[in-house]
Design a protein around this motif. Structure first.
Motif, PDB file in Angstrom:
ATOM      1  N   LEU A  38      10.074  -0.705  80.862  1.00  0.00           N
ATOM      2  CA  LEU A  38      11.126  -1.339  80.276  1.00  0.00           C
ATOM      3  C   LEU A  38      11.021  -3.007  80.423  1.00  0.00           C
ATOM      4  O   LEU A  38      10.721  -3.278  81.602  1.00  0.00           O
ATOM      5  CB  LEU A  38      12.353  -0.952  81.046  1.00  0.00           C
ATOM      6  N   ILE A  39      10.838  -3.510  79.392  1.00  0.00           N
ATOM      7  CA  ILE A  39      10.989  -5.007  79.424  1.00  0.00           C
ATOM      8  C   ILE A  39      12.355  -5.679  79.351  1.00  0.00           C
ATOM      9  O   ILE A  39      12.962  -5.191  78.330  1.00  0.00           O
ATOM     10  CB  ILE A  39      10.053  -5.500  78.376  1.00  0.00           C
ATOM     11  N   ILE A  40      12.862  -6.372  80.300  1.00  0.00           N
ATOM     12  CA  ILE A  40      14.406  -6.896  80.281  1.00  0.00           C
ATOM     13  C   ILE A  40      14.206  -8.439  80.249  1.00  0.00           C
ATOM     14  O   ILE A  40      13.525  -8.934  80.621  1.00  0.00           O
ATOM     15  CB  ILE A  40      15.107  -6.729  81.379  1.00  0.00           C
ATOM     16  N   GLY A  41      14.574  -8.902  79.120  1.00  0.00           N
ATOM     17  CA  GLY A  41      14.372 -10.520  78.923  1.00  0.00           C
ATOM     18  C   GLY A  41      14.992 -11.231  77.838  1.00  0.00           C
ATOM     19  O   GLY A  41      15.653 -10.659  77.031  1.00  0.00           O
ATOM     20  N   ASP A  42      14.877 -12.363  77.551  1.00  0.00           N
ATOM     21  CA  ASP A  42      15.311 -13.469  76.827  1.00  0.00           C
ATOM     22  C   ASP A  42      14.389 -13.442  75.431  1.00  0.00           C
ATOM     23  O   ASP A  42      13.768 -12.449  75.147  1.00  0.00           O
ATOM     24  CB  ASP A  42      15.442 -14.709  77.230  1.00  0.00           C
ATOM     25  N   SER A  43      14.675 -14.403  74.576  1.00  0.00           N
ATOM     26  CA  SER A  43      13.912 -14.438  73.182  1.00  0.00           C
ATOM     27  C   SER A  43      12.502 -14.759  73.459  1.00  0.00           C
ATOM     28  O   SER A  43      11.762 -14.224  72.624  1.00  0.00           O
ATOM     29  CB  SER A  43      14.776 -15.438  72.601  1.00  0.00           C
ATOM     30  N   ILE A  44      12.103 -15.309  74.572  1.00  0.00           N
ATOM     31  CA  ILE A  44      10.430 -15.405  74.649  1.00  0.00           C
ATOM     32  C   ILE A  44      10.089 -14.099  74.924  1.00  0.00           C
ATOM     33  O   ILE A  44       9.026 -13.782  74.374  1.00  0.00           O
ATOM     34  CB  ILE A  44      10.481 -16.209  75.912  1.00  0.00           C
ATOM     35  N   SER A  45      10.642 -13.075  75.634  1.00  0.00           N
ATOM     36  CA  SER A  45      10.075 -11.712  75.724  1.00  0.00           C
ATOM     37  C   SER A  45      10.301 -11.063  74.690  1.00  0.00           C
ATOM     38  O   SER A  45       9.336 -10.124  74.043  1.00  0.00           O
ATOM     39  CB  SER A  45      10.862 -11.074  76.945  1.00  0.00           C
ATOM     40  N   LEU A  46      11.185 -11.206  73.744  1.00  0.00           N
ATOM     41  CA  LEU A  46      11.484 -10.388  72.305  1.00  0.00           C
ATOM     42  C   LEU A  46      10.389 -11.022  71.465  1.00  0.00           C
ATOM     43  O   LEU A  46       9.776 -10.159  70.627  1.00  0.00           O
ATOM     44  CB  LEU A  46      12.770 -11.112  71.823  1.00  0.00           C
ATOM     45  N   GLY A  47      10.074 -12.060  71.786  1.00  0.00           N
ATOM     46  CA  GLY A  47       8.825 -12.604  70.913  1.00  0.00           C
ATOM     47  C   GLY A  47       7.438 -12.161  71.328  1.00  0.00           C
ATOM     48  O   GLY A  47       6.629 -11.818  70.234  1.00  0.00           O
ATOM     49  N   TYR A  48       7.220 -11.914  72.432  1.00  0.00           N
ATOM     50  CA  TYR A  48       5.975 -11.325  72.709  1.00  0.00           C
ATOM     51  C   TYR A  48       5.488  -9.769  72.996  1.00  0.00           C
ATOM     52  O   TYR A  48       4.734  -9.208  72.998  1.00  0.00           O
ATOM     53  CB  TYR A  48       5.348 -11.872  74.211  1.00  0.00           C
ATOM     54  N   THR A  49       6.720  -9.134  73.146  1.00  0.00           N
ATOM     55  CA  THR A  49       7.034  -7.671  73.431  1.00  0.00           C
ATOM     56  C   THR A  49       6.417  -6.862  72.091  1.00  0.00           C
ATOM     57  O   THR A  49       5.639  -5.895  72.457  1.00  0.00           O
ATOM     58  CB  THR A  49       8.220  -6.955  73.291  1.00  0.00           C
ATOM     59  N   PRO A  50       6.460  -7.242  70.759  1.00  0.00           N
ATOM     60  CA  PRO A  50       5.642  -6.593  69.849  1.00  0.00           C
ATOM     61  C   PRO A  50       4.236  -6.340  70.253  1.00  0.00           C
ATOM     62  O   PRO A  50       3.383  -5.584  69.694  1.00  0.00           O
ATOM     63  CB  PRO A  50       6.028  -7.180  68.570  1.00  0.00           C
ATOM     64  N   PHE A  51       3.665  -7.432  70.601  1.00  0.00           N
ATOM     65  CA  PHE A  51       2.194  -7.540  70.709  1.00  0.00           C
ATOM     66  C   PHE A  51       1.890  -7.071  71.920  1.00  0.00           C
ATOM     67  O   PHE A  51       0.749  -6.157  71.974  1.00  0.00           O
ATOM     68  CB  PHE A  51       1.726  -9.015  71.111  1.00  0.00           C
ATOM     69  N   VAL A  52       2.910  -6.822  73.042  1.00  0.00           N
ATOM     70  CA  VAL A  52       2.556  -5.767  74.104  1.00  0.00           C
ATOM     71  C   VAL A  52       2.345  -4.568  73.719  1.00  0.00           C
ATOM     72  O   VAL A  52       1.618  -3.733  74.292  1.00  0.00           O
ATOM     73  CB  VAL A  52       3.535  -6.252  75.354  1.00  0.00           C
ATOM     74  N   ARG A  53       3.430  -4.282  72.875  1.00  0.00           N
ATOM     75  CA  ARG A  53       3.552  -2.641  72.585  1.00  0.00           C
ATOM     76  C   ARG A  53       2.518  -2.233  71.729  1.00  0.00           C
ATOM     77  O   ARG A  53       1.793  -1.162  71.819  1.00  0.00           O
ATOM     78  CB  ARG A  53       5.110  -2.670  71.693  1.00  0.00           C
ATOM     79  N   LYS A  54       1.787  -3.032  70.930  1.00  0.00           N
ATOM     80  CA  LYS A  54       0.718  -2.848  69.930  1.00  0.00           C
ATOM     81  C   LYS A  54      -0.426  -2.320  70.832  1.00  0.00           C
ATOM     82  O   LYS A  54      -1.135  -1.638  70.729  1.00  0.00           O
ATOM     83  CB  LYS A  54       0.354  -4.039  69.093  1.00  0.00           C
ATOM     84  N   VAL A  55      -0.645  -3.393  71.985  1.00  0.00           N
ATOM     85  CA  VAL A  55      -2.104  -3.449  72.494  1.00  0.00           C
ATOM     86  C   VAL A  55      -1.795  -2.040  73.609  1.00  0.00           C
ATOM     87  O   VAL A  55      -2.984  -1.282  73.787  1.00  0.00           O
ATOM     88  CB  VAL A  55      -2.173  -4.613  73.558  1.00  0.00           C
ATOM     89  N   LEU A  56      -0.635  -1.793  74.052  1.00  0.00           N
ATOM     90  CA  LEU A  56      -0.596  -0.865  75.199  1.00  0.00           C
ATOM     91  C   LEU A  56       0.063   0.517  74.545  1.00  0.00           C
ATOM     92  O   LEU A  56       0.248   1.674  75.187  1.00  0.00           O
ATOM     93  CB  LEU A  56       0.580  -1.178  76.182  1.00  0.00           C
ATOM     94  N   LYS A  57       0.119   0.788  73.293  1.00  0.00           N
ATOM     95  CA  LYS A  57       0.728   1.707  72.591  1.00  0.00           C
ATOM     96  C   LYS A  57       0.020   3.157  72.950  1.00  0.00           C
ATOM     97  O   LYS A  57       0.585   4.292  72.960  1.00  0.00           O
ATOM     98  CB  LYS A  57       0.271   1.752  71.121  1.00  0.00           C
ATOM     99  N   GLU A  58      -1.298   3.232  73.395  1.00  0.00           N
ATOM    100  CA  GLU A  58      -2.024   4.427  74.009  1.00  0.00           C
ATOM    101  C   GLU A  58      -1.960   4.501  75.388  1.00  0.00           C
ATOM    102  O   GLU A  58      -2.015   5.699  75.795  1.00  0.00           O
ATOM    103  CB  GLU A  58      -3.746   4.236  73.654  1.00  0.00           C
TER     104      GLU A  58
END
Length: 218
Positions: free
Chosen positions: A28-48
């Protein structure tokens, strides 16, 4: 022959059953708009490797976090929870300001003083530790000099406060402040904007991914 086929069938059923229970860690990532900006990239890399979820919407400031934290945690047994507050806490706002978000560091009022921020963070950490998840606090990202509602170097003050709280409770800190400043230089959304371009968020996701990966298989 029939025995062999039966044995193969049983083995296939066993393997299929084993595969369905082999789940990845929940993050779970809890955060502001900065975290909303990088989360899609985090999710993509860690999807497996992990099921990465961001809290619904923007986590805003620590006061809002206290109001919403139970809902964000929900019933999921999280393996890792990464969280951050700060940019909203240190922001000055004025109801009469025409700037986006009513930002006004000249005539506005700060959302939470460093002392109030510290108390809020402490209460949030106490609640988060109840989940038994591995906790990671991400420091507040860079505040550019021309930001309309945020005072230059206030990020340093609030990060110092946050680190003190995290040390007290034994929470890991992923300090992205310095690297966020470097990234902002070439990939910031503007000289008066704390946000980043798409390329900037992708670069910012790298230390986030590295920080989370350390705790996925502990």
């Amino acid at each position: 022959m029939k025995f062999k086929l039966l044995l193969i069938g049983c083995l296939a059923i066993f393997l299929a059953s084993f595969k369905t229970t082999d789940t990845v860690p929940d993050v779970l990532i809890i955060g502001d708009s900065i975290s909303l900006g990088y989360t899609p990239f985090v999710r993509k890399v860690l999807k497996e490797k992990a099921n990465v979820v961001h809290n619904k919407g923007n986590a805003q400031h620590s006061g809002y976090g206290l109001e919403q934290i139970d809902e964000w945690i929900g019933d999921t047994k999280w393996d890792v929870i990464q969280f951050n507050w700060g940019l909203w806490d240190l922001c000055y706002r004025n109801p009469e300001s025409k700037n986006q978000g009513n930002r006004d560091k000249v005539n506005g009022t700060v959302t939470f003083t460093p002392e109030e921020y510290e108390r809020n963070l402490e209460a949030l950490v106490v609640r988060l530790k109840e989940t038994q998840a591995k906790l990671i606090f991400v420091t507040t990202s860079y505040v550019p000099k021309g930001e309309l509602g945020r005072v230059e170097k206030s990020d340093k003050i609030y990060n110092k406060v946050a680190k003190r709280v995290m040390k007290k409770y034994g929470v890991t800190v992923n300090d992205i402040n310095k690297i966020s400043k470097k990234i902002h230089k070439d990939h910031g959304a503007g000289p008066k904007d704390v946000h980043y371009t798409k390329e900037g968020y992708e670069l910012l996701s790298k230390p986030i991914i590295k920080g989370i990966e350390k705790y996925l298989n502990d």
